[in-house]
Scaffold this motif. Structure first.
Motif, PDB file in Angstrom:
ATOM      1  N   HIS A 177       0.837  -1.198   0.000  1.00 53.60           N
ATOM      2  CA  HIS A 177       0.000   0.000   0.000  1.00 53.60           C
ATOM      3  C   HIS A 177       0.876   1.254   0.000  1.00 53.60           C
ATOM      4  CE1 HIS A 177      -2.892  -2.773   2.457  1.00 53.60           C
ATOM      5  NE2 HIS A 177      -2.712  -3.182   1.217  1.00 53.60           N
ATOM      6  N   LEU A 178       0.754   2.024  -1.063  1.00 49.26           N
ATOM      7  CA  LEU A 178       1.586   3.221  -1.225  1.00 49.26           C
ATOM      8  C   LEU A 178       0.738   4.369  -1.738  1.00 49.26           C
ATOM      9  CD1 LEU A 178       4.623   1.495  -2.991  1.00 49.26           C
ATOM     10  CD2 LEU A 178       4.391   2.008  -0.569  1.00 49.26           C
ATOM     11  N   GLY A 179       1.381   5.524  -1.901  1.00 53.33           N
ATOM     12  CA  GLY A 179       0.691   6.676  -2.459  1.00 53.33           C
ATOM     13  C   GLY A 179       0.264   6.412  -3.886  1.00 53.33           C
ATOM     14  N   LEU A 180      -0.881   6.983  -4.265  1.00 57.36           N
ATOM     15  CA  LEU A 180      -1.403   6.822  -5.620  1.00 57.36           C
ATOM     16  C   LEU A 180      -0.960   7.996  -6.479  1.00 57.36           C
ATOM     17  CD1 LEU A 180      -5.016   5.641  -4.772  1.00 57.36           C
ATOM     18  CD2 LEU A 180      -3.148   4.235  -5.641  1.00 57.36           C
ATOM     19  N   ASP A 198      -5.706   8.906  -1.203  1.00 59.19           N
ATOM     20  CA  ASP A 198      -4.342   9.220  -1.636  1.00 59.19           C
ATOM     21  C   ASP A 198      -3.395   8.045  -1.407  1.00 59.19           C
ATOM     22  OD1 ASP A 198      -4.225   9.218   1.119  1.00 59.19           O
ATOM     23  OD2 ASP A 198      -3.322  11.201   1.315  1.00 59.19           O
ATOM     24  N   HIS A 199      -3.933   6.902  -1.001  1.00 58.27           N
ATOM     25  CA  HIS A 199      -3.089   5.794  -0.565  1.00 58.27           C
ATOM     26  C   HIS A 199      -3.896   4.510  -0.706  1.00 58.27           C
ATOM     27  CE1 HIS A 199      -0.975   3.242   2.422  1.00 58.27           C
ATOM     28  NE2 HIS A 199       0.061   4.019   2.204  1.00 58.27           N
ATOM     29  N   ALA A 200      -3.328   3.523  -1.406  1.00 57.04           N
ATOM     30  CA  ALA A 200      -4.050   2.268  -1.623  1.00 57.04           C
ATOM     31  C   ALA A 200      -3.046   1.209  -2.055  1.00 57.04           C
ATOM     32  CB  ALA A 200      -5.145   2.457  -2.674  1.00 57.04           C
ATOM     33  N   ALA A 201      -3.556   0.058  -2.501  1.00 61.10           N
ATOM     34  CA  ALA A 201      -2.682  -1.011  -2.980  1.00 61.10           C
ATOM     35  C   ALA A 201      -1.947  -0.543  -4.233  1.00 61.10           C
ATOM     36  CB  ALA A 201      -3.492  -2.266  -3.273  1.00 61.10           C
TER      37      ALA A 201
END
Length: 797
Positions: free
Chosen positions: A277-280, A730-733
């Motif tokens: 999970h990181l910034g998109l 702003d953050h997901a897989a």
């Protein structure tokens, strides 16, 4: 009049010519970096022919006869797809952002230089196997051959910003592996927030902010820091952290991973899943690739742009993936500076000389560069000072500055054949992670990796710097880090939760994620005896909330059933809810708005407008605190200090939050609960670093979205949004993988964006809609499957 008409006609004709020329120029600028994926390439220094097949998503499958040719070709095609992103990452690690982006980034550049990525990389280069260096040099050569041959067809970002990329050097790739250490935001943000909050809070309220494992008798900060109400910290750390977050270039933040053994799998062999999970951002942080050297290497997965190795993926024998350990590998020290010589600091009764490095920082729009000085103690860089105070500074000891060899680790991971070789590879991987494992021999495992410092003290947030007592005395040996191999339960799992219990002899960290995601993962793993690939797909897209399951009954017990009709309707939604955070859910909307209002009800009255963002903006602070209140049912924070003659309880906070939440929802969506949908508020967009400029998006089509989504930070399928700022995630897989060692061709994967970083390419963000709809695409691995799925073929000779 005829003369004027003639002049106007000429002017109009010139305008038309200019407009046509402008349209032609823009069209060329948009499309010139899009490669012909079927075009054969003459690549210098190859010894054998290399074949590159790309599938319908443009993902490269590279077939070479030797490793130098493989990595040289890979450097070229990665530059085809991601050159500007590679340059952006390089500029972070070398502190050169203000040179091309914004003069306001000078402070961030100074801090990035203080982290000394390049100096660390030079140490790594000197100690690395020459064959590995040869492979990386071949990659760099491929990148540079692309740059040299495409000076007139570079991606549009270079033209818009007015510069061309420098040659790619060995140290730039090594820097990017070191960049994976970049996880300072958690330590710095929490600790500086606590420093500010301790100044205004009573002891009871302050102690409640600390995780249970940090309760202690000593103060969190040295007396000097707590006794000075006027003490103001000046630091570039916040600027640097904000830059990384804004550009969406975080690596290894939150994640999920798990694996089941053959006894728990429909295939009779292990299955493994991982989503980091990181910034998109567009383009995304990962680049998908498949690398083959006939007879010696066959590995596929995701690559950090700018370096040649698969970071998470599988080869013919094993699969692996990561979740962040949240190891505390950063300490801060209050240094005493010599009043008579500002270049000296006190240590064990003696004045020690600092190292001083002059940084010459080129700045966009300025003829003369900025000259900055970075100061270093034996621990590391001085990263902050105090306004108006000359004899105190804060230094930082960060493991990322010390020798480690992640390049060696990932090179060996790509080639590992079994559990022992997997662990040997990870023995030099000092980025704190929990690494999941599955192999074609029927084994599964989980190995904690990273540099876990051994230090004295009670883990106070900032140590006194005038003594060596709190310096690190070593690292926990790799053989003593936690691991699990073929456990009796038949599965392993992690989700950034606390790694081990109190019986573990070493301190790993404090700011772990709450266990809601891992509890849901294990709940699903325990629901059935055997799992298939479809079950793992369901798990990765699961949006059932364990946190909501814990909190909602507490809410319902506290709510007044005598409220008005609309409030009763909202209460009814919660009472009948199955805790699924899907986009169409009305109850999910009530729950999430109520969560925000509950945090505000508990914390705002004590902190006010200025300090409240410290709580709401730092997830670990308010989430830990809310979990403690959930368990105990009480807290000094629950009392509203703005009221006289009454003491409010947690139940009062819940009631107030509920009423405010319903009022907010009615104001936005009306009084009909059928019109309340979480996805109408909760959305996701993929934004290019330059996409906030409307004309750039209009001309080049760099952004996508918004898309309506479900989930939240507490679901296995996570879409985190910044509280009190926006409901846009702003953050997901950053990727999703399902690996099937019984038949690697049946593995599945997805990223939020696409292979290409060139907006005009058909493979720029071509996976986005599939991703937001929780889909997957195939991950062909055998030569037969790759040949069957290929859409393009290019020969490199």
């Amino acid at each position: 009049m005829k003369t004027l008409k003639r002049i106007l006609t000429i002017v109009l004709a010139l305008i038309v010519v200019a407009l046509v020329g402008g349209i032609i120029f823009l069209s060329n600028l948009k499309t010139r970096a899009v490669p012909d994926y079927n075009e054969n390439v003459d690549l210098k220094n190859l010894s054998e022919k290399v074949t590159v097949h790309r599938d319908s998503l443009g993902i490269p499958h590279i077939y070479a006869q030797n490793e130098e040719d493989l990595y040289r070709t890979f450097g070229y095609i990665m530059a085809q797809d991601r050159l500007w992103q590679m340059d952006l990452l390089r500029r972070i690690t070398t502190g050169r952002l203000s040179e091309v982006l914004d003069p306001g980034l000078v402070d961030a550049d100074q801090l990035f230089r203080a982290l000394q990525f390049s100096e660390k990389s030079e140490l790594v280069i000197a100690e690395t196997d020459p064959f590995i260096i040869t492979c990386i040099e071949a990659f760099c050569d491929g990148v540079n051959q692309y740059i040299e041959g495409h000076q007139k067809s570079l991606p549009f970002e270079f033209t818009m910003l007015g510069y061309k990329p420098d040659p790619w050097e060995l140290v730039h790739s090594i820097n990017l592996i070191g960049y994976m250490h970049w996880d300072l935001a958690s330590g710095w943000k929490e600790e500086m927030a606590l420093y500010k909050l301790q100044k205004v809070l009573d002891e009871d309220r302050f102690q409640e902010l600390l995780p249970d494992m940090l309760y202690q008798g000593t103060h969190v900060f040295p007396d000097y820091m707590t006794n000075r109400d006027d003490l103001e910290i000046l630091s570039n750390m916040d600027d640097a952290i904000a830059v990384v977050e804004d550009l969406g270039l975080q690596v290894f933040q939150a994640s999920n991973n798990w694996a089941v053994s053959g006894s728990r799998s429909e295939t009779g062999m292990p299955l493994m899943a991982n989503d980091m999970h990181l910034g998109l951002m567009a383009p995304g942080i990962w680049y998908q690739a498949h690398q083959v050297v006939e007879g010696s290497l066959n590995v596929t997965g995701v690559v950090l742009p700018g370096q040649p190795y698969i970071v998470a993926g599988h080869n013919e024998d094993i699969g692996w993936g990561f979740t962040n350990l949240f190891v505390d590998d950063t300490d801060f020290y209050l240094e005493t500076i010599n009043p008579a010589d500002s270049l000296q600091y006190k240590l064990d009764g003696e004045w020690k000389d600092m190292e001083v490095i002059e940084e010459v920082i080129a700045v966009k729009g300025q003829e003369e560069p900025e000259i900055r000085l970075n100061y270093f103690t034996h621990r590391g860089a001085i990263i902050s000072k105090f306004k108006g105070v000359e004899d105190k500074s804060i230094s930082m000891r960060w493991q990322g500055n010390s020798y480690s060899n992640e390049f060696r680790a990932i090179h060996m991971l790509n080639r590992a054949r079994n559990w022992d070789e997997f662990r040997d590879a990870l023995s030099t991987f000092y980025v704190g992670q929990n690494c999941v494992y599955a192999d074609r021999h029927g084994n599964i495992g989980m190995q904690t990796v990273g540099a876990v410092p051994i230090r004295q003290g009670e883990r106070i947030m900032i140590y006194p710097g005038d003594t060596s007592l709190y310096d690190w005395t070593g690292l926990v040996p790799f053989t003593e880090l936690p691991s699990s191999f073929n456990p009796e339960c038949g599965y392993v799992s992690s989700a950034n939760n606390r790694t081990v219990g109190d019986d573990y002899p070493y301190y790993i960290g404090s700011w772990f994620a709450q266990p809601n995601r891992v509890e849901r993962i294990r709940e699903m793993l325990d629901e059935q005896k055997k799992h298939g690939i479809e079950d793992f797909q369901t798990m990765l897209k699961d949006q059932n909330s364990v946190l909501a399951k814990k909190m909602t009954p507490i809410y319902l017990e506290a709510l007044d059933p005598q409220d008005g009709e609309i409030y009763q309707a909202a209460r009814e939604l919660l009472s009948k809810w199955d805790y699924n955070m899907e986009a169409s859910s009305s109850a999910a909307l009530v729950y999430e708005i109520m969560w925000i209002e509950l945090i505000r009800s508990i914390f705002y009255d004590e902190l006010g407008e200025d300090l409240y963002p410290l709580i709401v903006g730092i997830n670990s602070l308010h989430r830990n605190m809310m979990n403690q209140i959930r368990i105990t049912g009480e807290s000094a924070w629950c009392d509203d200090v703005s009221t006289d003659g009454s003491t409010e309880t947690f139940q009062d906070n819940i009631q107030s939050a509920f009423l405010h939440a319903v009022d907010t929802i009615v104001a936005s969506f009306g009084e009909n609960p059928e019109d309340w949908q979480w996805g109408e508020l909760h959305k996701v967009s993929l934004m290019h670093p330059m996409g906030s400029v409307a004309i750039v998006d209009k001309l080049f089509g760099v952004n996508r979205g918004p898309y309506s989504i479900g989930g939240s930070f507490h679901t296995v399928c996570p879409y985190r949004y910044p509280l009190e700022k926006s409901f846009v995630a702003d953050h997901a897989a950053s990727q999703r993988h399902i690996f099937n060692p019984a038949n690697w061709d049946e593995s599945l994967t997805i990223i939020p964006t696409g292979t290409s970083g060139v907006p005009a390419s058909p493979h720029y963000l071509d996976q986005t809609e599939l991703y937001v709809n929780n889909g997957f695409h195939s991950d062909p691995f055998s030569r037969e499957a790759v040949e069957k799925s290929k859409k393009y073929t290019a020969i490199f000779e």
